[in-house]
Write a protein that holds these residues in place. Structure first.
Motif, mmCIF file in Angstrom:
data_model
loop_
_atom_site.group_PDB
_atom_site.id
_atom_site.type_symbol
_atom_site.label_atom_id
_atom_site.label_comp_id
_atom_site.label_asym_id
_atom_site.label_seq_id
_atom_site.Cartn_x
_atom_site.Cartn_y
_atom_site.Cartn_z
ATOM 1 N N MET A 26 37.970 39.506 43.759
ATOM 2 C CA MET A 26 38.328 40.838 44.229
ATOM 3 C C MET A 26 38.561 41.779 43.050
ATOM 4 O O MET A 26 38.146 42.948 43.074
ATOM 5 N N PHE A 27 39.255 41.263 42.006
ATOM 6 C CA PHE A 27 39.515 42.081 40.820
ATOM 7 C C PHE A 27 38.190 42.495 40.172
ATOM 8 O O PHE A 27 37.984 43.660 39.813
ATOM 9 N N HIS A 28 37.258 41.538 40.032
ATOM 10 C CA HIS A 28 35.964 41.847 39.416
ATOM 11 C C HIS A 28 35.171 42.842 40.254
ATOM 12 O O HIS A 28 34.459 43.703 39.714
ATOM 13 N N ILE A 60 44.199 38.594 33.467
ATOM 14 C CA ILE A 60 43.339 39.777 33.518
ATOM 15 C C ILE A 60 44.210 41.024 33.365
ATOM 16 O O ILE A 60 45.245 41.154 34.017
ATOM 17 N N GLN A 61 43.768 41.919 32.499
ATOM 18 C CA GLN A 61 44.383 43.231 32.367
ATOM 19 C C GLN A 61 43.354 44.273 32.785
ATOM 20 O O GLN A 61 42.164 44.160 32.447
ATOM 21 N N GLY A 62 43.820 45.275 33.525
ATOM 22 C CA GLY A 62 42.903 46.309 33.965
ATOM 23 C C GLY A 62 43.534 47.207 35.009
ATOM 24 O O GLY A 62 44.756 47.392 35.018
ATOM 25 N N PHE A 63 42.697 47.724 35.907
ATOM 26 C CA PHE A 63 43.162 48.674 36.922
ATOM 27 C C PHE A 63 42.592 48.266 38.281
ATOM 28 O O PHE A 63 41.437 47.851 38.380
ATOM 29 N N ILE A 64 43.434 48.384 39.323
ATOM 30 C CA ILE A 64 42.990 48.068 40.682
ATOM 31 C C ILE A 64 43.367 49.210 41.619
ATOM 32 O O ILE A 64 44.310 49.972 41.354
ATOM 33 N N PRO A 65 42.634 49.357 42.739
ATOM 34 C CA PRO A 65 42.985 50.394 43.718
ATOM 35 C C PRO A 65 44.385 50.157 44.289
ATOM 36 O O PRO A 65 44.833 49.011 44.437
#
Length: 449
Positions: free
Chosen positions: A402-404, A421-426
């Motif tokens: 889902m993250f990818h 994992i580092q990043g941005f999600i809705p």
């Protein structure tokens, strides 16, 4: 023998006298007078006729009668003058307070408190099996330490489910040296245990249902707010449905979920939840755990505030405190000021917006402001990206995928047992990743490294 508060449709109504106490230095959401007004509305919702009220300001409760000895005498006279049949205190009374006050006011007057009144209203309004079980459990847990006589009257009152509660009996075989009161308490504890087991099955069913919703990746928006803020009216307008609406407290007990199609070809599930109130009984918070989890598992909370209420900001504060208490304090919140069609002074809206911030004015009844509300909602759910740093075990393959698929990844590191994992999600997915968030190390530890 205690008398049951009649159903709202029954006549004549029982006559209720209200008592409010304010303790110096105590922090409360509503001032004494407004709290008593709310108690009067609760009494009316329960089908009672309010015939008078009495207030007192004290440093601390009287250990025997809660209010002072002089006020007890004044209360006796007022109860006689108004022919009141029930006296309701605006605070939760201890078993000793109830016992002492009933002795002083006489056998024809029932003494109750805010907690018992709210439980009675819930018993009257519960309609689903889950709601009935929750109310019954809350009533028993409240009444068990206050049991001072045979259980027969209690068995008839609890649960709002007719004769089902009494089916456990209340009359058991006594052990050596047991009194009837001890037998009754043992029977009630047994019933409480059975109710908790049944509610656990309900909770497990809800968890499976929520898991299915998450697999379908349909975001859930929970409507929260102070009771009578207009949540059900808003849901009806958004979903073009006919959820029960009434101008009374706790008109909605069981969560109602409706599908709403947003303009951007997105689908959202809206859940209407039970309204909050100040001094919400702890028994209800515990008993309604399965229902409140609908809030704590939501992707976004829409906090509906009745901007026409004189204590709108205090009610907002009360709901936010309760959200923290039930573990929903970290979920994104969109606050809407409802009923602007009935607002006569625009400066009230301006002052509240400045105090709370990040709010939208709407009318769930007329639809005023709803286009802006829907656009903001869609942005928060689908377009706003939130920074996260999570450690996902390999067993959580669905979340990794889902993250990818939906997020923006800045860094991936494979570690023992999983992946970081580092990043941005809705925003709509934030609650699903929260249990796996990596806690930020204190600055002192980071500098040492």
């Amino acid at each position: 023998m205690a008398k049951k508060i009649p159903e709202p449709t029954k006549a004549p109504q029982s006559r209720a006298f209200l008592v409010g106490v304010e303790f110096r230095g105590e922090q409360t959401i509503l001032p004494l007078e407004e709290s008593l007004e709310e108690l009067a509305l609760l009494a009316k919702t329960a089908g009672l006729e309010v015939v008078g009220e009495l207030t007192q300001r004290l440093d601390h409760p009287n250990p025997e009668t809660y209010i002072g000895a002089g006020k007890v005498e004044e209360l006796q006279m007022l109860v006689e003058e108004t022919l009141a049949e029930v006296v309701i205190f605006d605070s939760e009374l201890s078993p000793r307070h109830l016992r002492e006050l009933e002795e002083r006011l006489g056998p024809n007057v029932q003494v109750s408190d805010r907690t018992a009144l709210i439980l009675e209203i819930f018993a009257q309004h519960a309609s689903t099996r889950e709601g009935i079980l929750q109310v019954e459990l809350a009533q028993y847990e409240y009444r068990l330490p206050r049991l001072t006589r045979a259980w027969t009257h209690l068995a008839r009152q609890a649960g709002g489910g007719g004769g089902r509660t009494g089916s456990t009996g209340g009359v058991g075989l006594r052990g050596p040296g047991e009194t009837q009161l001890e037998v009754d308490r043992r029977e009630i504890r047994k019933r409480i245990s059975n109710l908790k087991a049944e509610l656990e099955k309900v909770r497990e069913h809800r968890q499976r249902y929520r898991a299915q919703r998450k697999r379908n990746q349909v975001p859930v928006v929970a409507l929260v707010g102070y009771t009578n803020a207009g949540k059900s009216t808003l849901l009806n307008t958004l979903a073009r449905s006919e959820v029960y609406v009434a101008n009374q407290l706790f008109a909605t007990l069981d969560p109602t979920t409706r599908r709403v199609d947003l303009p951007g070809s997105h689908t959202v599930l809206f859940t209407d939840t039970v309204g909050f109130i100040q001094k919400l009984p702890t028994q209800l918070v515990a008993a309604f755990r399965a229902t409140l989890e609908e809030i704590s598992e939501a992707d976004l909370l829409v906090h509906v505030v009745d901007i026409t209420h004189p204590s709108a900001q205090a009610q907002w504060q009360s709901v936010m405190a309760t959200l923290e208490e039930i573990g929903a304090g970290s979920i994104p919140v969109l606050t809407v000021f409802n009923k602007i069609d009935r607002l006569k002074d625009p400066s009230v809206l301006e002052a509240a917006s400045a105090a709370i911030g990040n709010t939208l004015p709407i009318s769930g009844l007329t639809g005023q402001g709803l286009p802006d509300f829907v656009r903001t909602l869609e942005t928060m759910l689908y377009e706003t990206l939130t920074p996260v740093h999570v450690h996902l075990p390999y067993q959580q393959g669905q979340l990794i995928s889902m993250f990818h698929e939906h997020g923006q990844i800045s860094r991936v590191e494979h570690v023992r047992g999983g992946v970081q994992i580092q990043g941005f999600i809705p925003g709509r997915m934030l609650t699903r990743f929260q249990p796996f968030q990596v806690k930020k190390k204190p600055e002192a530890e980071e500098s040492e490294e």
